[in-house]
Scaffold this motif. Structure first.
Motif, PDB file in Angstrom:
ATOM      1  N   UNK A 113       0.835  -1.262  -0.161  1.00  0.00           N
ATOM      2  CA  UNK A 113       0.153  -0.075   0.032  1.00  0.00           C
ATOM      3  C   UNK A 113       0.985   1.359   0.012  1.00  0.00           C
ATOM      4  N   UNK A 114       1.948   1.082   0.658  1.00  0.00           N
ATOM      5  CA  UNK A 114       2.955   2.300   0.297  1.00  0.00           C
ATOM      6  C   UNK A 114       4.377   1.814   0.642  1.00  0.00           C
ATOM      7  N   UNK A 297       5.504   7.641  -2.837  1.00  0.00           N
ATOM      8  CA  UNK A 297       4.575   6.952  -3.879  1.00  0.00           C
ATOM      9  C   UNK A 297       5.312   5.526  -3.832  1.00  0.00           C
ATOM     10  N   UNK A 298       4.326   4.444  -4.222  1.00  0.00           N
ATOM     11  CA  UNK A 298       4.995   3.434  -4.646  1.00  0.00           C
ATOM     12  C   UNK A 298       5.350   3.550  -6.202  1.00  0.00           C
ATOM     13  N   UNK A 322       2.145  -7.331 -10.540  1.00  0.00           N
ATOM     14  CA  UNK A 322       2.337  -6.325 -10.005  1.00  0.00           C
ATOM     15  C   UNK A 322       1.264  -5.372  -9.804  1.00  0.00           C
ATOM     16  N   UNK A 323       0.385  -5.383 -10.826  1.00  0.00           N
ATOM     17  CA  UNK A 323      -0.699  -4.272 -10.803  1.00  0.00           C
ATOM     18  C   UNK A 323      -1.749  -4.790  -9.846  1.00  0.00           C
ATOM     19  N   UNK A 328      -2.927   1.380  -5.027  1.00  0.00           N
ATOM     20  CA  UNK A 328      -2.470   2.841  -5.277  1.00  0.00           C
ATOM     21  C   UNK A 328      -3.657   3.571  -4.543  1.00  0.00           C
ATOM     22  N   UNK A 329      -3.376   4.664  -4.002  1.00  0.00           N
ATOM     23  CA  UNK A 329      -4.025   5.541  -3.503  1.00  0.00           C
ATOM     24  C   UNK A 329      -5.093   6.056  -4.435  1.00  0.00           C
ATOM     25  N   UNK A 330      -6.343   6.240  -4.088  1.00  0.00           N
ATOM     26  CA  UNK A 330      -7.495   6.836  -4.850  1.00  0.00           C
ATOM     27  C   UNK A 330      -7.514   8.577  -4.734  1.00  0.00           C
TER      28      UNK A 330
END
Length: 331
Positions: A113-114, A297-298, A322-323, A328-330
């Motif tokens: 997540x991060x 960010x990732x 990986x996706x 990812x943040x929205x």
């Protein structure tokens, strides 16, 4: 052996309690209402200075602003952290990218997540944050990764980050990593074993690189940037239960991002936090003129590059989507 590991971490007991527990006794007053809105999150660092940013973030109240009460602990090693996440005994854990991808390749349900630590976007300054090292004694006769063939090499865990680094570098020099005798030891034991000759090379991150140098070791090479090229070296992963709570994931992402940005802007405070986490003298860390960088960010492309390298090396069983691995943040 000189040792600066004189402080002990407070490690939260990982019980079978519900992962996300609300506080408060429900008697209706304002204090209890606020407590009832607070979620307790069991969060584990990897036992290195990569946990400095989140430790500072907790201190600065970034998690409290999101209604999160963090119980911060340290995992013994990446496999232990993965197992605790998988069983929902931990909610969030920092794990190096390589064992994280390795776990995901085995269909273990954990998500990134991060970023926890890594490199800045500027390639000219990225080398300043290459904080992982393979170290040897000056009289070892080892001058390159190829010279590790036939040697006893310490790593913190098998099939993990440093083993991948070393295999990649040895193969690039035409050496045979199958001829290495891998010995799994924690960081402090590696330093002592290197000093006494039990191992010929030690693989350690900052701040343990500083302690190794204090005990006479020298850096053979720093493999992190060479392998990853950019992006994160460690990532914050969440358990299956947390993944299902999109609001909670967003809260964690906001708090971690604030923590990382604060740590980058307040290096002295981050060093002090790293000292508290690892027990190494903060003045030694300052004298080293090197510390972790905490990305905001990732970097999905960097994760894909690392995944492709691990597949090419036959280090993981199958390629990771990986996706799907990253949330990812929205916002």
């Amino acid at each position: 052996m000189k040792s600066y590991l004189h402080k002990s971490l407070w490690v939260t007991a990982l019980t079978g309690a519900l992962a996300l527990t609300a506080c408060g006794d429900g008697d209706g007053d304002a204090a209890d209402t606020a407590a009832a809105d607070t979620m307790t999150i069991r969060m584990a660092t990897d036992g290195t200075a990569t946990g400095s940013a989140v430790s500072l973030g907790v201190e600065q109240g970034f998690f409290e602003e999101e209604g999160l009460n963090v119980e911060l602990s340290a995992s013994a090693n990446p496999p232990a952290a993965v197992a605790a996440l998988q069983s929902n005994e931990l909610d969030v854990a920092s794990i190096p990218v390589i064992p994280a991808l390795n776990a995901q390749s085995q269909s273990i349900n954990i998500k990134s997540i991060a970023p926890a630590a890594g490199f800045p976007d500027d390639p000219e300054t990225a080398h300043d944050y290459d904080v992982q090292a393979v170290m040897v004694m000056p009289d070892s006769g080892i001058e390159s990764p190829a010279d590790l063939e036939g040697k006893n090499v310490g790593v913190p865990a098998r099939q993990a980050i440093f083993e991948a680094f070393i295999i990649d570098a040895m193969k690039s020099e035409g050496a045979d990593p199958d001829k290495v005798e891998w010995i799994a030891l924690d960081f402090t034991s590696q330093i002592e074993s290197l000093r006494t000759g039990r191992i010929d090379a030690a693989a350690v991150p900052l701040p343990f690189t500083v302690e190794a140098e204090e005990n006479g070791a020298t850096v053979l090479w720093r493999p992190g940037l060479e392998f990853y090229e950019s992006g994160q070296t460690s990532t914050w992963l969440v358990s299956p239960e947390v993944q299902e709570n999109t609001e909670l994931v967003a809260k964690l992402q906001r708090a971690i991002r604030k923590s990382n940005e604060y740590a980058n802007e307040n290096t002295d405070a981050a060093i002090d936090a790293g000292s508290e986490l690892t027990g190494i003298d903060p003045e030694l860390l300052r004298a080293s003129e090197q510390f972790n960088y905490f990305p905001s960010e990732v970097d999905v492309d960097a994760l894909k590059l690392a995944n492709d390298k691990l597949v090419d090396m036959d280090f993981i069983n199958q390629s990771v989507n990986v996706d799907d691995f990253v949330i990812l943040p929205t916002e």
